[in-house]
Design a protein around this motif. Structure first.
Motif, PDB file in Angstrom:
ATOM      1  N   UNK A 140      39.309  34.040  50.494  1.00 48.69           N
ATOM      2  CA  UNK A 140      39.120  33.440  49.223  1.00 48.69           C
ATOM      3  C   UNK A 140      40.502  33.785  48.236  1.00 48.69           C
ATOM      4  N   UNK A 141      40.979  34.826  48.234  1.00 46.55           N
ATOM      5  CA  UNK A 141      42.076  34.985  47.365  1.00 46.55           C
ATOM      6  C   UNK A 141      43.245  33.954  47.725  1.00 46.55           C
ATOM      7  N   UNK A 142      43.523  33.952  49.080  1.00 49.48           N
ATOM      8  CA  UNK A 142      44.658  32.969  49.410  1.00 49.48           C
ATOM      9  C   UNK A 142      44.253  31.438  48.920  1.00 49.48           C
ATOM     10  N   UNK A 143      42.989  31.079  49.117  1.00 50.41           N
ATOM     11  CA  UNK A 143      42.825  29.798  48.694  1.00 50.41           C
ATOM     12  C   UNK A 143      42.761  29.744  46.964  1.00 50.41           C
ATOM     13  N   UNK A 144      42.282  30.589  46.297  1.00 48.09           N
ATOM     14  CA  UNK A 144      42.416  30.538  44.846  1.00 48.09           C
ATOM     15  C   UNK A 144      43.858  30.684  44.686  1.00 48.09           C
ATOM     16  N   UNK A 145      44.800  31.476  45.012  1.00 46.24           N
ATOM     17  CA  UNK A 145      46.243  31.259  44.691  1.00 46.24           C
ATOM     18  C   UNK A 145      46.743  30.060  45.026  1.00 46.24           C
ATOM     19  N   UNK A 146      46.549  29.291  45.827  1.00 49.72           N
ATOM     20  CA  UNK A 146      46.934  28.205  46.259  1.00 49.72           C
ATOM     21  C   UNK A 146      46.712  26.974  45.309  1.00 49.72           C
ATOM     22  N   UNK A 147      45.531  27.094  44.904  1.00 48.32           N
ATOM     23  CA  UNK A 147      44.626  26.090  44.045  1.00 48.32           C
ATOM     24  C   UNK A 147      44.970  26.470  42.460  1.00 48.32           C
ATOM     25  N   UNK A 148      45.048  27.640  42.152  1.00 52.52           N
ATOM     26  CA  UNK A 148      45.400  28.000  40.556  1.00 52.52           C
ATOM     27  C   UNK A 148      45.906  29.145  40.269  1.00 52.52           C
ATOM     28  N   UNK A 149      45.953  30.207  40.983  1.00 51.70           N
ATOM     29  CA  UNK A 149      46.714  31.312  40.700  1.00 51.70           C
ATOM     30  C   UNK A 149      45.906  32.453  40.027  1.00 51.70           C
ATOM     31  N   UNK A 150      46.233  33.695  39.949  1.00 50.20           N
ATOM     32  CA  UNK A 150      45.512  34.932  39.370  1.00 50.20           C
ATOM     33  C   UNK A 150      44.995  34.520  37.932  1.00 50.20           C
ATOM     34  N   UNK A 151      44.132  35.552  37.516  1.00 48.57           N
ATOM     35  CA  UNK A 151      43.739  35.560  36.142  1.00 48.57           C
ATOM     36  C   UNK A 151      45.113  36.088  35.449  1.00 48.57           C
ATOM     37  N   UNK A 152      45.361  37.119  35.971  1.00 52.89           N
ATOM     38  CA  UNK A 152      46.392  37.972  35.250  1.00 52.89           C
ATOM     39  C   UNK A 152      47.604  38.312  36.120  1.00 52.89           C
ATOM     40  N   UNK A 153      49.003  38.132  35.683  1.00 54.81           N
ATOM     41  CA  UNK A 153      50.089  38.561  36.376  1.00 54.81           C
ATOM     42  C   UNK A 153      51.075  38.917  35.327  1.00 54.81           C
ATOM     43  N   UNK A 154      52.125  39.445  35.853  1.00 57.27           N
ATOM     44  CA  UNK A 154      53.328  40.025  34.924  1.00 57.27           C
ATOM     45  C   UNK A 154      53.556  38.908  33.931  1.00 57.27           C
ATOM     46  N   UNK A 155      53.722  37.754  34.110  1.00 53.91           N
ATOM     47  CA  UNK A 155      54.156  36.747  33.197  1.00 53.91           C
ATOM     48  C   UNK A 155      53.065  36.343  32.416  1.00 53.91           C
ATOM     49  N   UNK A 156      52.091  36.880  32.145  1.00 54.02           N
ATOM     50  CA  UNK A 156      50.829  36.740  31.240  1.00 54.02           C
ATOM     51  C   UNK A 156      51.350  36.845  29.737  1.00 54.02           C
ATOM     52  N   UNK A 162      46.613  47.428  24.777  1.00 53.15           N
ATOM     53  CA  UNK A 162      45.343  47.840  25.459  1.00 53.15           C
ATOM     54  C   UNK A 162      44.737  46.574  25.777  1.00 53.15           C
ATOM     55  N   UNK A 163      44.872  45.539  25.695  1.00 53.18           N
ATOM     56  CA  UNK A 163      44.467  44.460  26.344  1.00 53.18           C
ATOM     57  C   UNK A 163      44.936  44.122  27.816  1.00 53.18           C
ATOM     58  N   UNK A 164      46.278  44.508  27.723  1.00 48.00           N
ATOM     59  CA  UNK A 164      47.054  44.306  29.115  1.00 48.00           C
ATOM     60  C   UNK A 164      46.517  45.117  30.191  1.00 48.00           C
ATOM     61  N   UNK A 165      45.781  46.493  29.708  1.00 49.21           N
ATOM     62  CA  UNK A 165      45.349  47.381  30.530  1.00 49.21           C
ATOM     63  C   UNK A 165      44.027  46.723  31.126  1.00 49.21           C
TER      64      UNK A 165
END
Length: 162
Positions: free
Chosen positions: A76-92, A110-113
């Motif tokens: 499911x992770x690989x499909x979601x990455x292809x179709x949309x991407x993660x909720x949070x990443x380093x560029x957030x 603290x939100x980043x945590x």
């Protein structure tokens, strides 16, 4: 947090294909009818899923779309990455800086945590959940996911465990 319709519908299309068996080949109109989605939307999703390597297409009378991998190999992770991407990443933080070029909380946030921890928990489930797992009933999946997110779960629960 919201899943986009593209992510939800793409997963539904793949799941429908997986439910039809290993050698099934389905047309866009067949998938559209089965999932209650418009033909143009399914066509767009199939294109993205083909580019992502999840489905393959064949032209002609007996053509259609089929899974390019076993349902047990598609996470499911690989499909979601292809179709949309993660909720949070380093560029957030760069994308959500407000009016400033850099977020005012860039040094101590603290939100980043929270977002990072949440992303980790989400990945713990999604990276170990396959299309094969999703062929189970809702109650079986609820039990499996509960085991995977348990604080005592140090390794993924095998798909065969129920």
């Amino acid at each position: 947090m919201k899943l986009s319709s593209q992510e939800e519908y793409g997963l539904r299309c793949l799941l429908h294909m997986a439910s039809q068996g290993p050698n099934a080949s389905l047309s866009i109109p067949e998938i559209s009818r089965a999932e209650g989605l418009s033909i143009p939307n399914v066509a767009k999703l199939m294109r993205l899923l083909r580019i992502g390597g999840f489905v393959r297409s064949a032209r002609g009378q007996a053509g259609g779309y089929s899974l390019a991998q076993s349902p047990a190999e598609i996470t499911v992770a690989s499909v979601l990455d292809t179709l949309g991407g993660p909720l949070f990443n380093s560029r957030f933080c760069e994308r959500h800086a407000g009016l400033s070029p850099v977020c005012t909380h860039n040094v101590d946030c603290s939100l980043r945590s929270v977002w990072g921890a949440l992303q980790g928990m989400i990945e713990k489930v999604l990276k170990h959940t396959t299309l094969q797992d999703l062929l189970r009933s809702e109650s079986e999946m609820t039990q499996l996911v509960s085991l995977r997110v348990s604080p005592n779960a140090s390794t993924p629960v095998p798909a065969a465990v129920q």
